[in-house]
Structures are given as structure tokens and as C-alpha cells.
Write an enzyme that holds these catalytic residues in place. Structure first.
Site, PDB file in Angstrom:
ATOM      1  N   CYS A 284       0.822  -1.209   0.000  1.00  0.00           N
ATOM      2  CA  CYS A 284       0.000   0.000   0.000  1.00  0.00           C
ATOM      3  C   CYS A 284       0.859   1.262   0.000  1.00  0.00           C
ATOM      4  O   CYS A 284       1.554   1.533  -0.965  1.00  0.00           O
ATOM      5  CB  CYS A 284      -0.973  -0.062   1.183  1.00  0.00           C
ATOM      6  SG  CYS A 284      -2.278   1.179   1.140  1.00  0.00           S
ATOM      7  N   HIS A 368      -3.848  -5.286  -0.360  1.00  0.00           N
ATOM      8  CA  HIS A 368      -3.614  -5.798   0.991  1.00  0.00           C
ATOM      9  C   HIS A 368      -3.658  -7.322   0.994  1.00  0.00           C
ATOM     10  O   HIS A 368      -4.726  -7.914   1.168  1.00  0.00           O
ATOM     11  CB  HIS A 368      -4.660  -5.237   1.963  1.00  0.00           C
ATOM     12  CG  HIS A 368      -4.397  -3.832   2.363  1.00  0.00           C
ATOM     13  ND1 HIS A 368      -3.748  -3.502   3.534  1.00  0.00           N
ATOM     14  CD2 HIS A 368      -4.657  -2.661   1.742  1.00  0.00           C
ATOM     15  CE1 HIS A 368      -3.625  -2.184   3.627  1.00  0.00           C
ATOM     16  NE2 HIS A 368      -4.171  -1.655   2.546  1.00  0.00           N
ATOM     17  N   GLU A 370      -2.791  -9.314   3.247  1.00  0.00           N
ATOM     18  CA  GLU A 370      -3.179  -9.846   4.555  1.00  0.00           C
ATOM     19  C   GLU A 370      -4.690  -9.886   4.738  1.00  0.00           C
ATOM     20  O   GLU A 370      -5.200 -10.499   5.673  1.00  0.00           O
ATOM     21  CB  GLU A 370      -2.558  -9.010   5.674  1.00  0.00           C
ATOM     22  CG  GLU A 370      -3.288  -7.732   6.056  1.00  0.00           C
ATOM     23  CD  GLU A 370      -3.214  -6.625   5.009  1.00  0.00           C
ATOM     24  OE1 GLU A 370      -3.979  -5.657   5.120  1.00  0.00           O
ATOM     25  OE2 GLU A 370      -2.387  -6.741   4.073  1.00  0.00           O
TER      26      GLU A 370
END
Length: 397
Positions: A284, A368, A370
Site C-alpha cells: 500500500c 492488501h 493480509e
């Protein structure tokens, strides 16, 4: 013949407003914290995971509109918070919903969303057509606005319009000081498992220094679960202090604001890490500032990417993954130098979603991996980082 007044009909009084910088006023019902907050209005297309979204530090300076009409039915709990620095300013400045919040109906809930928002100081507004607001954002871009909640329904419209009009916007704004950690700390908490909670990781193979520009908890958990002892350092930590920790790899975290503004102090540190050939992985904001450090440029997006259903193609394997995204700036792929490979691309608009350096162990992605919330298609990137560190250690031995 009875009039509406004679029949006892009463129009509900607006207790919350969204005032756009162009003077547009949207009326609704307030919830959460009272008062006013100014920010950039974006829309998020995720259907679940609102607590993770509302505690993502990358949303600092933004007011989130959920396109899914009903949000709040699973309540909130202490396990799903993504903010690491609990003393920092909350991520989102405001939240806009179509339907009023109902009582929670999930066994994990410990608090009603309304009460949770009040405790975190986040202002809410419901009862407007969020899809019409989304269409406006898609047509005109993400507007600056003020969200206001006053139970009495009394507002100073002129003052609110002026505040929305005068707010400078996110371009040129460094918001990382609001969300970064104030001091160095270690992290050993792994992924959550149903019925067990979060595990503690023993005997890690690698030491990773994570530079905290507004890092999410689940990023640190996935690093730990993949064999990493993680030391988290504040955003302004020098390259000398990072190298003194003897990292096997450096992680550049997500975060809010304009990457060019934060890059004034972050990019020189990143360049020194690259020059020392330290294995580096960015996500990001970390990806955007890595792009700048490698010679590229960043740009403000028209409507940004916010949601848990964004298709991305991995150009190194040809595979398509569904990803979680939250960004209003992007790396300009046409500005990247020849020694930087574009590794991932958005299948929505063709924007850059990943880069890698051809001659050094350095890579990053815009989205992202995760998740939290979102699909787990991109968890392989943490393994890619671990493999990179393992190979680097083998060559150095």
C-alpha cells in the site's frame, strides 16, 4: 378535509448531515459520536468486515460510505481491530450507511456498533441513498466533506459549508504522524484460528524490521506466522537505527495520506535499504513510496480502490487473485525506470498493483494481501518474502 398537519404527520428531523465542498447537503440520522469531522468521502464495496475497515489506519482523513446497504448486524469485538497503536487517532473520520444499525446477532459480538463508534469518536450517518452517493463519487471523484451529528438537529450550515470548502484535501498531506507508533516494539502474535484465538510464535527463522506508517495487525500476524520475529519501528526511524537491529528483511507498511508528502522523510531511508540490498517488501503506502524511491512517481486517483473484491493479475505467474484494496493514490506505471518490473495489475482499470526490482531482492504490492477483511488469495506474497530472505542469507553465507 384533513391536512398533513391536522392528521399528526411529522417529518423526522435530520440529526446528521453530510456537507460536500460544492455546497451539496445530504440529511440523515446520526449515530456514533457527536460533533463534526472533515475528510475525503470514499466508497467501500466490501459486504463484511466493517470493523476491520473502520480500524484500518490507512483510512485516516477519510469518511467511508459502505455500498452494502446493511452494516452492523454482527456487532463488534476486541479480536477484529486492525489498529496496532490504540492511542492513535482512529482510522476513519466518519461512516455513512443506508440502513439504521440493528442489534448484533453474532456470538462473537461484545458491543453494539453504535456504542463502539461512540467510544472511538467516529461520527455516523444513516438513512441516505448510499448508492446514489457512490454514483456521484464515480462521476465527480472523491469529494471533500464535513460529516456532522447533533441530536437536537440544529446545525450552522454556513459554517459547515465553509469548513468543507476550506479543507485542503489529501494531496500533499502527511497523515502518518497521526497513526504511527511512538516507540519500537516486538510482535510475536500469529494468525487467528477458530476456537483457539491468536497463537504465539516460537523459534522464528528470520528477523524482520517493519516500518510503521500505519500498519495493520494482520500484516504483523502473517509475518509472524511465516517464521518471522518482527520488530516494529516508528515511521521516522533512520536507516542507521534499522540496520543496527540486524534485520534479515525490512517491511514497508500501509498507511494514510499522500505518499509524496510522507516520502519527504521516508524515501531517503528506503533508498538506503535498497542500496544495502536488504530484502524489502512493501504494501500500500509502502509500495507507493518504494515506487518513488526507485525513480517512479505517484498520482491521485479519481475514485480510488476500496473493497474486498478487486481482481488483480500476477504477471509473473499469469494467475488472477481477488484482493482487498484501500488506496486513493497509485504508482504511475509509465514513470517506472527500466530496471523496475511491473508484477501485478488491476483488472478493473489497468492501474499498477505491484513492482519488483530486477537486480535486487525488493518488491511490493498496492493491495492488501493480509486481507482482514477480504479473501486470502494473496497470502503467498508473505511466503515469497520469506523465500527471498532465505535465498539472500544463503548467498551471504
Amino acid at each position: 378535509m384533513n391536512t398533513l398537519h391536522d392528521s399528526g404527520w411529522a417529518e423526522p428531523k435530520a440529526t446528521a448531515l453530510l456537507v460536500l465542498a460544492d455546497g451539496t447537503v445530504l440529511e440523515g440520522h446520526g449515530f456514533g459520536a457527536t460533533g463534526t469531522a472533515v475528510g475525503e468521502v470514499c466508497f467501500n464495496t466490501a459486504m463484511t468486515g466493517y470493523e476491520e475497515i473502520l480500524t484500518d489506519p490507512s483510512y485516516a482523513g477519510q469518511i467511508i460510505t459502505f455500498t452494502f446497504p446493511h452494516v452492523g448486524n454482527v456487532g463488534t469485538n476486541d479480536d477484529d481491530i486492525e489498529t496496532v497503536n490504540m492511542a492513535a487517532t482512529p482510522g476513519a473520520r466518519g461512516v455513512i450507511l443506508q440502513a439504521a444499525i440493528t442489534d448484533p446477532s453474532n456470538y462473537r459480538a461484545t458491543r453494539h456498533l453504535d456504542a463502539w463508534l461512540r467510544a472511538r469518536g467516529i461520527i455516523g450517518l444513516s438513512g441516505i441513498d448510499t448508492r446514489a452517493l457512490t454514483a456521484l463519487i464515480r462521476e465527480k471523484g472523491m469529494p471533500n466533506a464535513v460529516i456532522a451529528h447533533e441530536p437536537s438537529g440544529t446545525f450552522d450550515l454556513d459554517a459547515l459549508k465553509k469548513e468543507a470548502r476550506d479543507w485542503p484535501g489529501l494531496v500533499g498531506m502527511d497523515l502518518v504522524p497521526m497513526v504511527t507508533s511512538g516507540q519500537r516494539f516486538t510482535w510475536d502474535e500469529g494468525e487467528w484460528k477458530w476456537g483457539e484465538g491468536y497463537a504465539r510464535i516460537d523459534n522464528p527463522e528470520f528477523h524482520v524490521v517493519a516500518i510503521d506508517y500505519g500498519v495493520k495487525r494482520n500484516i504483523l500476524r502473517l509475518l509472524a506466522s511465516n517464521g518471522c520475529r518482527v520488530t516494529v519501528v516508528p515511521a521516522t526511524t533512520s536507516a542507521e537505527d534499522i540496520m543496527a537491529l540486524k534485520p534479515d528483511g525490512v517491511f514497508l507498511s500501509n498507511g494514510p495520506g499522500d505518499p509524496a508528502a510522507t516520502g519527504e522523510y521516508a524515501v531517503p531511508v528506503i533508498r538506503q535499504m535498497i542500496d544495502k540490498s536488504v530484502p524489502t517488501f512493501g504494501i500500500c503506502l509502502g509500495h507507493q513510496m518504494l515506487g518513488i524511491a526507485l525513480g517512479g512517481k505517484t498520482m491521485k486517483m479519481h475514485q480510488g480502490h476500496h473493497g474486498a473484491n478487486h481482481p488483480v493479475k500476477d504477471l509473473t505467474t499469469g494467475k488472477v487473485e481477488i484482493t482487498s484494496m484501500n488506496h486513493g493514490f497509485a504508482v504511475d506505471k509509465d514513470s517506472l525506470p527500466a530496471n523496475v518490473e511491473q508484477t501485478h495489475v488491476s483488472l478493473f482499470d489497468g492501474s499498477n498493483c505491484g513492482i519488483a526490482l530486477n537486480d535486487k531482492p525488493v518488491f511490493s504490492v498496492q493491495y492488501h494481501p493480509e486481507a482482514s477483511p477480504g479473501p486470502r488469495d494473496s497470502h503467498y506474497l508473505f511466503l515469497r518474502f520469506v523465500d527471498m530472505m532465505r535465498e539472500h542469507k544463503r548467498k551471504a553465507a
